[in-house]
Each structure stands twice: as structure tokens, then as C-alpha cells.
Design a protein around this motif. Structure first.
Motif, short mmCIF file in Angstrom:
data_model
loop_
_atom_site.label_atom_id
_atom_site.label_comp_id
_atom_site.label_asym_id
_atom_site.label_seq_id
_atom_site.Cartn_x
_atom_site.Cartn_y
_atom_site.Cartn_z
N ARG A 46 29.75 43.02 38.10
CA ARG A 46 30.11 42.83 36.68
C ARG A 46 29.38 43.84 35.79
N LEU A 63 34.71 40.87 30.21
CA LEU A 63 35.44 40.66 31.45
C LEU A 63 36.10 39.29 31.41
N VAL A 66 39.20 38.68 37.67
CA VAL A 66 39.26 39.66 38.76
C VAL A 66 40.72 39.85 39.13
N PHE A 86 38.56 44.54 37.75
CA PHE A 86 38.40 43.47 36.76
C PHE A 86 39.44 43.62 35.66
N LEU A 141 36.19 34.82 37.30
CA LEU A 141 35.00 35.64 37.54
C LEU A 141 34.03 35.00 38.52
#
Length: 146
Positions: A46, A63, A66, A86, A141
Motif C-alpha cells: 500500500r 486506495l 485491489v 490497486f 484492501l
């Protein structure tokens, strides 16, 4: 000879149907790519995605998921890359920030505008990651364990 894959991250950033891409100089030509780069020592995936995005685009992002994990061997040099891609939303642009030296600039393109320029793709992963983002599913995530 020891085979060792390169771990990389990439970030799909969408805003109103357009995707943030970088123009980077590779083998004496400008190619299009997502903000992407190599994982560095003592860095989480990340953290790498956030750092590379800021360094290559001047954007702070959040973010959101994924997109996928990809294994790709570059035909140009035979190097194998494991890319963790991402999804992110743009938060703040630092227009005065200098970009990485091999980045010529950034641009926002629609999927159709990108599709019309296959000769400029850094690799087949550029449209594939966008298509996977658009078609889903987007993974949480929490699938990334530090």
C-alpha cells in the motif's frame, strides 16, 4: 542464473470516466502506463502504491481496493514482474511537485481513448488492469496482509 521476479505496484485512478496515466520514456519512446513502480525495502504494498502515484503524478490518492495480482514476463527483456494493482480515488493534486525523471507528463484518458493507442501502451497490462477494474470485482484492501 537465478530467476527472481520483480514485485511492482500500479494504481488505477478514475475520475468521471477518465483514468490518470503517465507518459514515460522507455527505450527512446513515450509510452502510457498507470502510475507504477517497484516495491522498496521496508515498504508495504500500500505504501509503495501511494508513493509511486505521488512521485509519478503529483497526486495524493486514497486506495479503495485491489484490482488484481498479475504475473507478466516482458517480451523485450524476459524479466518477470508480479504486479499488484490497486484502485484509488484522487484527493489532491500538487501541481508544483516535480515528477520522477523518466516521467514526461500525466494525462487523463477514457478507456476508448486509451484503446485507440495500442502502440503507446507500456504493456498489455495497461488496458487489462483498467478492464478488470471496470468489470470487477474489486477486492477489499484487507486482502493485502502486511
Amino acid at each position: 542464473m537465478t530467476w527472481q521476479p520483480h514485485i511492482t505496484v500500479a494504481t488505477i485512478i478514475e475520475d468521471q470516466g477518465r483514468f490518470l496515466l503517465v507518459e514515460e520514456l522507455k527505450q527512446d519512446r513515450l509510452v502510457l502506463n498507470q502510475p507504477a513502480g517497484h516495491l522498496e525495502a521496508n515498504e508495504s504494498l500500500r505504501q509503495a502504491a501511494l508513493r509511486e502515484t505521488l512521485e509519478e503524478t503529483g497526486w495524493d490518492v486514497e486506495l479503495t481496493g485491489v484490482v488484481g495480482i498479475y504475473l507478466y514476463t516482458a517480451p523485450s527483456n524476459g524479466v518477470t514482474y508480479q504486479r499488484v494493482c490497486f484502485a484509488a480515488k484522487p484527493l489532491r493534486h500538487h501541481a508544483d511537485r516535480s515528477l520522477d525523471t523518466d516521467i514526461a507528463g500525466t494525462l487523463w484518458l477514457s478507456r476508448d481513448e486509451l484503446a485507440a493507442q495500442p502502440q503507446r501502451w507500456r504493456s498489455e497490462l495497461v488496458p487489462r488492469c483498467i478492464d478488470d477494474y471496470l468489470n470487477g470485482p474489486l477486492h477489499g484492501l484487507e486482502v493485502i496482509r502486511d
